[in-house]
Design an enzyme around this catalytic site. Sequence first.
Site, short mmCIF file in Angstrom:
data_model
loop_
_atom_site.label_atom_id
_atom_site.label_comp_id
_atom_site.label_asym_id
_atom_site.label_seq_id
_atom_site.Cartn_x
_atom_site.Cartn_y
_atom_site.Cartn_z
CG HIS A 121 -1.87 -1.12 1.28
ND1 HIS A 121 -3.14 -1.13 0.57
CD2 HIS A 121 -1.65 -2.37 1.89
CE1 HIS A 121 -3.66 -2.50 0.85
NE2 HIS A 121 -2.67 -3.00 1.58
CG LEU A 122 3.21 1.99 -2.96
CD1 LEU A 122 3.81 2.38 -4.42
CD2 LEU A 122 4.25 2.03 -1.85
CG ASP A 147 -1.56 -6.46 3.67
OD1 ASP A 147 -1.61 -5.55 3.18
OD2 ASP A 147 -2.36 -6.89 4.61
N GLY A 187 -3.13 -2.64 10.07
CA GLY A 187 -2.09 -2.61 9.17
C GLY A 187 -0.78 -2.39 9.52
CG HIS A 231 -2.40 2.73 9.11
ND1 HIS A 231 -3.51 3.25 8.40
CD2 HIS A 231 -2.55 1.53 9.33
CE1 HIS A 231 -4.18 2.09 7.93
NE2 HIS A 231 -3.56 1.12 8.46
#
Length: 431
Positions: free
Chosen positions: A61-62, A306, A325, A310
């Site tokens: 996740h970028l 993954d 996450g 955050h």
Amino acid sequence: MNQVLIKGARLYGEGDPADVLVANGTISRIDTAIGSVSEDAEVIEADGQVLLPGFVDLHTHLREPGREDTETIETGSAAAALGGYTAVFAMANTDPVADNAVIVEHVWRRGREVGLVDVHPVGAVTVGLRGERLAELGTMAKSAAGVRVFSDDGHCVHDPLIMRRALEYSTALDVVIAQHAEEPRLTVGAQAHEGAQASRLGYAGWPASAEESIVARDCLLAEHAGARLHVCHVSTSGTADVLRWAKDRGTRVSAEVTPHHLLLTDERLATYDPVNKVNPPLRTDADVEKLRAALGEGVIDCVATDHAPHAPQDKDCEWSAARPGMLGLQTALSVVAATMVETGLLDWRGVAKVMSERPAEIAGLPDQGRPLAVGEPANLALVDPGAQWTVRGAELASLAANTPYEGMRLPAVVTATLLRGRVTAREGKIC
């Protein structure tokens, strides 16, 4: 001529050290001692370190576009390069969602501009990740980004009719549908793996069957459609059993496991620290043991991070309000070394298979995960297997710091990464 000479590396950790000469983006020579190089050649003294193909992450996740306060394509690419990665797949749950050609091309172009790793956008399966109607799969596949993997990750494509249509459509495009396996009606309000630990802590339980039932359903749908299915972040022993059953039937299914599901268990939740909150949740010791065995046997095909950065306000709060996450790009190799290499479940050639070769095969990347041989693309990771390092979230390249390994001493250090013969990271610094 652009040259890099890696002196004294052990290819796949096997045999005697050799010199590897990289010229104009490819491996041009492998020999016991290479002395003749151009004056401006960059020399890397490997001293017996392990040389592997550059790693490929099918699941990261970028956050760009939309949440550049937590990660950008530039900072995420830096974290990836420092972790030994030469290609990453950026998930579609951005804001706006990557469900059309405009967004996926933006992500692809930004990745090319940064140039530290190959950034491949993952397209959404459904519009807005809402699971109601298919997104523009064909347009995204035929765009400049050439999308090869589609996923609603973060959300399950729970409607079997929508999933069936996606799988059937994917066969004509020769693309992969990657499923976040979670039956949402079984996880309403769920906060932790359903079991003794959740009961003690007072958390609503997240049953293993929520994952396993979707995986079984989708394997059947994929088999009937003749489609390629990829299962994201496998977390339960039961899912490993379903995958074994499906593969024995000839189903075209592949699967990934995250580093944190290979190492951490729901015992970590006793601290109530939301850094340990992840989707799917941390499971039991028995699940971890089964997942490691399944990865070693090839029932689970590969490791995917993954990587989920955050902002502090999304993690430094009560458990129920925290976002799920964990960071993963810079720690993945070390966790795999601790859980798979040091336990004897994989050798370094096996690490190359699960972190580079199989991910590249699944996604259809012709120039990644290639053998360490003359004439092959020089996408490489150099690893010091005897080194150790202490994880500090604040020192990682990501904009976020939500690592579950804070203060943990981990083995194996990536000392250099090369993307098409260009050094992108060396000795813990971006080049």
